[in-house]
Design an enzyme around this catalytic site. Structure first.
Site: not given
Ligand code: CO8
Length: 381
Positions: A162
């Site tokens: 990123c």
């Molecule tokens: N639909 C329904 N439920 C879902 C879904 C979905 N799509 N996804 C997850 N859930 C569920 C989970 O399974 C979990 O259920 P349970 O509680 O039963 O286990 C519940 O929802 C809560 O899940 P999370 O704890 O994962 O949810 P969050 O509220 O934390 O949200 C996010 C998830 C959106 C991913 C959030 O944590 C986030 O955005 N964090 C920041 C991440 C970030 O900034 N990452 C950067 C990554 S990118 C990067 O650095 C560059 C890499 C380059 C890649 C380029 C191309 C690939």
């Protein structure tokens, strides 16, 4: 930590944003994943029942928007992604004598940036391509674009996930400072969609494809009425396993499936959220203070675009109650996370309205971990 006290007079004179022609809404993406999961679970019912196979979980558009702020993403090709029997884009291979897809994306953005900066290819003497993934190792995508534009000089690719754009901009500034280049074209073609597991509900919604480009040069050569002078650059990396992509050319020698379990993008999103927000806020606060002003004196923050809740938290830490979408614009609602390109998209779409003398900061934060930032001031040329 790498910090650089800049001589004044190096400017960003133009940026370009190329948006892919196809868009996918959360609803379309969820419908495809749920159809795929339903089919998978039906076909593996016995194995799931006996505990040998894990059932696929269903996704929800409400969850995606609430957890991430993403409503839409642009992709090069949506058809294969939305086919429940495929769940990946279809990007036909091109012959060696054709421009590769990533170079084509970058070229589109580069032309727009050159136009905005009033520059011709012969005015540029270095091309840096920074992206989270490169379509191939060599010849460099940057050299392919350099050749397509007819630029004389040098070009190279670099990858810092990123932070590939902010780190590449810092390389451009360093090159101009050292005298190894006069005008640098930084290009960030983020072709993210091939690296996403569109059948995994935790990550299928996160990314979009896009390309951006930026012209960095000396104020003396700048042909625009105004430009953004670079007051300082700052980069930091801290190793973390919380965001990984284990796809590798060594997979063949390790006798593993290069696209198998754990080889595509994966993350521990919660941990990333908790660890990166305070790091990014502290990094930005110290950068502007080292330059002699306070976060509240920054008119606009073009923050990395991964998650709206992260951006709101960081903006609040920096500006308190003065935080607003006007001062820290969001583009991820439409573009999703576009790797290193997000803060440059925000800059491209939200800088023209600011008056001369305004201060702004471009900042990325993500895998590595890596944080990169440039403090800017709008000046008359
Ligand atoms: N639909 C329904 N439920 C879902 C879904 C979905 N799509 N996804 C997850 N859930 C569920 C989970 O399974 C979990 O259920 P349970 O509680 O039963 O286990 C519940 O929802 C809560 O899940 P999370 O704890 O994962 O949810 P969050 O509220 O934390 O949200 C996010 C998830 C959106 C991913 C959030 O944590 C986030 O955005 N964090 C920041 C991440 C970030 O900034 N990452 C950067 C990554 S990118 C990067 O650095 C560059 C890499 C380059 C890649 C380029 C191309 C690939």
């Amino acid at each position: 930590m790498s910090e650089f006290q800049l001589p004044r007079g190096i400017v960003i004179s133009g940026t370009g944003l190329w948006t892919p022609p196809e868009a996918i809404s959360n609803e379309e993406l969820v419908e495809a994943l749920n159809a795929h999961a339903e089919k998978f679970n039906r076909e593996h019912a016995d194995a799931i029942e006996s505990g040998q196979v894990k059932a696929k979980s269903f996704s929800s558009a409400e969850f995606i928007e609430k957890a991430s702020g993403i409503k839409n993403r642009y992709v090069i090709s949506k058809e294969g992604i939305l086919d429940p029997n495929r769940m990946r884009p279809y990007l036909p291979e091109r012959a060696d004598d054709e421009l590769c897809l990533q170079a084509e994306m970058g070229l589109n953005a580069a032309k727009l940036a050159l136009e905005k900066a009033n520059k011709k290819p012969e005015d540029i003497d270095a091309v840096i391509v920074g992206a989270s993934y490169m379509q191939r190792a060599y010849p460099a995508i940057a050299i392919e674009i350099q050749s397509a534009l007819g630029i004389d000089g040098f070009a190279f690719d670099m990858e810092v996930a990123c932070s590939s754009a902010t780190f590449a901009l810092q390389r451009a500034v360093d090159a101009i400072c050292s005298g190894s280049a006069k005008s640098v074209l930084v290009i960030n073609p983020e072709l993210a969609s091939p690296q996403i597991d569109f059948s995994d509900r935790d990550s299928h919604f996160i990314f979009g494809d896009v390309a951006v480009a930026t012209v960095v040069e000396r104020k003396e050569s700048c042909n625009t009425d105004s430009a953004w002078e670079i007051l300082g650059t700052k980069a930091k990396t801290v190793f973390s396993n919380n965001i990984r992509s284990n796809f590798s050319y060594t997979a063949r020698a390790a006798d593993v499936d290069p696209f198998g379990e754990g080889k595509l993008f994966r993350q521990n999103g919660r941990k990333v959220f908790k660890e990166v927000c305070p790091m990014a806020a502290a990094h930005l606060e110290s950068q502007v203070q080292e330059l002699g002003f306070e976060p509240n004196e920054v008119n606009r923050w073009w923050l990395h675009q991964a998650n709206i809740n992260m951006n709101l938290l960081i903006a609040k830490k920096l500006m308190g109650n003065d935080a607003s979408p006007e001062r820290a614009p969001i583009v991820l609602d439409q573009y999703a996370n576009t790797g290193c390109a997000g803060s440059i998209i925000a800059f491209n779409l939200h800088n023209d309205d600011l008056p001369l003398g305004s201060k702004g900061v471009i900042c990325s934060f993500g895998a590595g971990y890596s944080i990169g930032s440039l403090a800017l001031e709008k000046i008359a040329v």
